[in-house]
Scaffold this active site. Structure first.
Site, PDB file in Angstrom:
ATOM      1  N   CYS A   1       7.349  48.787   9.840  1.00  0.00           N
ATOM      2  CA  CYS A   1       7.284  50.012  10.640  1.00  0.00           C
ATOM      3  C   CYS A   1       7.487  51.176   9.677  1.00  0.00           C
ATOM      4  CB  CYS A   1       8.367  50.007  11.715  1.00  0.00           C
ATOM      5  SG  CYS A   1       8.476  51.575  12.615  1.00  0.00           S
TER       6      CYS A   1
ATOM      7  N   CYS B   1      10.959  53.279  10.486  1.00  0.00           N
ATOM      8  CA  CYS B   1      12.319  52.782  10.241  1.00  0.00           C
ATOM      9  C   CYS B   1      12.394  51.659   9.214  1.00  0.00           C
ATOM     10  CB  CYS B   1      12.964  52.315  11.546  1.00  0.00           C
ATOM     11  SG  CYS B   1      12.249  50.793  12.213  1.00  0.00           S
TER      12      CYS B   1
ATOM     13  N   CYS C   1      -0.447  39.623  11.750  1.00  0.00           N
ATOM     14  CA  CYS C   1       0.308  38.523  12.353  1.00  0.00           C
ATOM     15  C   CYS C   1       1.748  39.011  12.505  1.00  0.00           C
ATOM     16  CB  CYS C   1       0.210  37.312  11.428  1.00  0.00           C
ATOM     17  SG  CYS C   1       0.895  35.817  12.106  1.00  0.00           S
TER      18      CYS C   1
END
Length: 165
Positions: free
Chosen positions: A131, A134, A154
């Site tokens: 991400c 974060c 995946c």
């Protein structure tokens, strides 16, 4: 060769050696300092916010068992968010049945929401998906997905929260 030229060449050689060692050792701490994440928390803060499984997967780069995640067979329309920071990551429009046991997508919702970095852990070389907001470990991306991208993101279902449209 003059001593000053030799010193410059030795310095360049030393810097190159350090870079090679960092790559060979898969120095994740060095990689993460290159990208400043918008949301930074202590390990204790993450442990308080997340379940033990979410923490192990997203913060310690774990992997859930194949076919164990709650979104593997999810066919509803909506958006998959990061379990750590609620960043919008993947749309159900790009989800496909890969048969691998993990939710698979041929594209993120936006390239600006995910970060792909080199992962040489477990004796393999793979592209890790994080991400971008974060730094949560989401999964890996492979070059065996469907068109139009040919990619297969995946993703661990544990790292996601599904928001139905």
């Amino acid at each position: 060769m003059k001593p000053r030229e030799l010193k410059g060449k030795m310095k360049n050689l030393l810097l190159l050696s350090v870079a090679i060692i960092n790559v060979a050792c898969n120095d994740y701490a060095a990689e993460e300092t290159v990208h400043k994440f918008e949301i930074m928390k202590t390990e204790e803060e993450w442990k308080k916010q997340l379940t033990s499984e979410q923490y192990q997967i997203t913060r310690k780069k774990g992997t859930e068992r194949a076919f164990s995640g709650k979104y593997v067979d999810n066919h509803q329309r909506g958006v998959y968010h990061c379990v750590c920071c609620n960043n919008e990551l993947f749309s159900s429009n790009t989800k496909f049945e890969s048969g691998t046991g993990w939710p698979s997508f041929w594209s993120p919702l936006s390239d600006s929401n995910v970060l792909v970095t080199l992962d040489k852990s477990e004796g393999m070389t793979r592209d890790e998906v994080l991400c971008k907001k974060c730094g949560a470990h989401l999964g890996h991306v492979f070059d065996d997905g469907p068109e139009p991208t040919g990619k297969r993101y995946c993703i661990n279902a544990t790292s996601l929260v599904f928001v139905k449209k």
